[in-house]
Design a protein around this motif. Structure first.
Motif: not given
Length: 115
Positions: A13-36
């Motif tokens: 389901g990786a494609t379904a989990m992609a960050a939404p287009a309106h996500a900001d840099a902090v949201d992206d960093a949070f999602v990346a930290a969860l993934n790591r």
């Protein structure tokens, strides 16, 4: 509610989990930290919304990091991952609170109830 998924389901389901287009840099960093950290979920936007609820749980009468962790668990994050999730939320969404714990100004954040 956040649903933690297995690694196989995560890959599928990786494609379904992609960050939404309106996500900001902090949201992206949070999602990346969860993934790591191996905390996988099926909705990145729901995960970031849950994370944004952590900071308000830290200030005010009767509020604490424990209350924030409980809220995260109630949002679907397993207990063994909830403290990391909440800690990462504090680090990224309200970093001044982290600094205030170490420099002794944490209680400045707490508002006295109005009488």
């Amino acid at each position: 509610m956040i649903r933690v998924v297995t690694a196989a389901a995560f890959v599928a389901g990786a494609t379904a989990m992609a960050a939404p287009a309106h996500a900001d840099a902090v949201d992206d960093a949070f999602v990346a930290a969860l993934n790591r950290a191996g905390i996988h979920y099926d909705n990145a936007e729901a995960a970031t919304q849950l994370a944004k609820q952590v900071c308000p749980q830290l200030v005010g009468p009767g509020k604490s990091f424990g209350a924030a962790v409980s809220r995260v668990q109630g949002g679907g994050i397993p207990p063994q991952m909830a403290a990391f999730f909440a800690g990462m939320a504090v680090k990224l969404y309200c970093p001044a609170m982290m600094k205030s714990v170490t420099d002794g100004t944490f209680f400045d954040w707490i508002q006295a109830p109005h009488m």
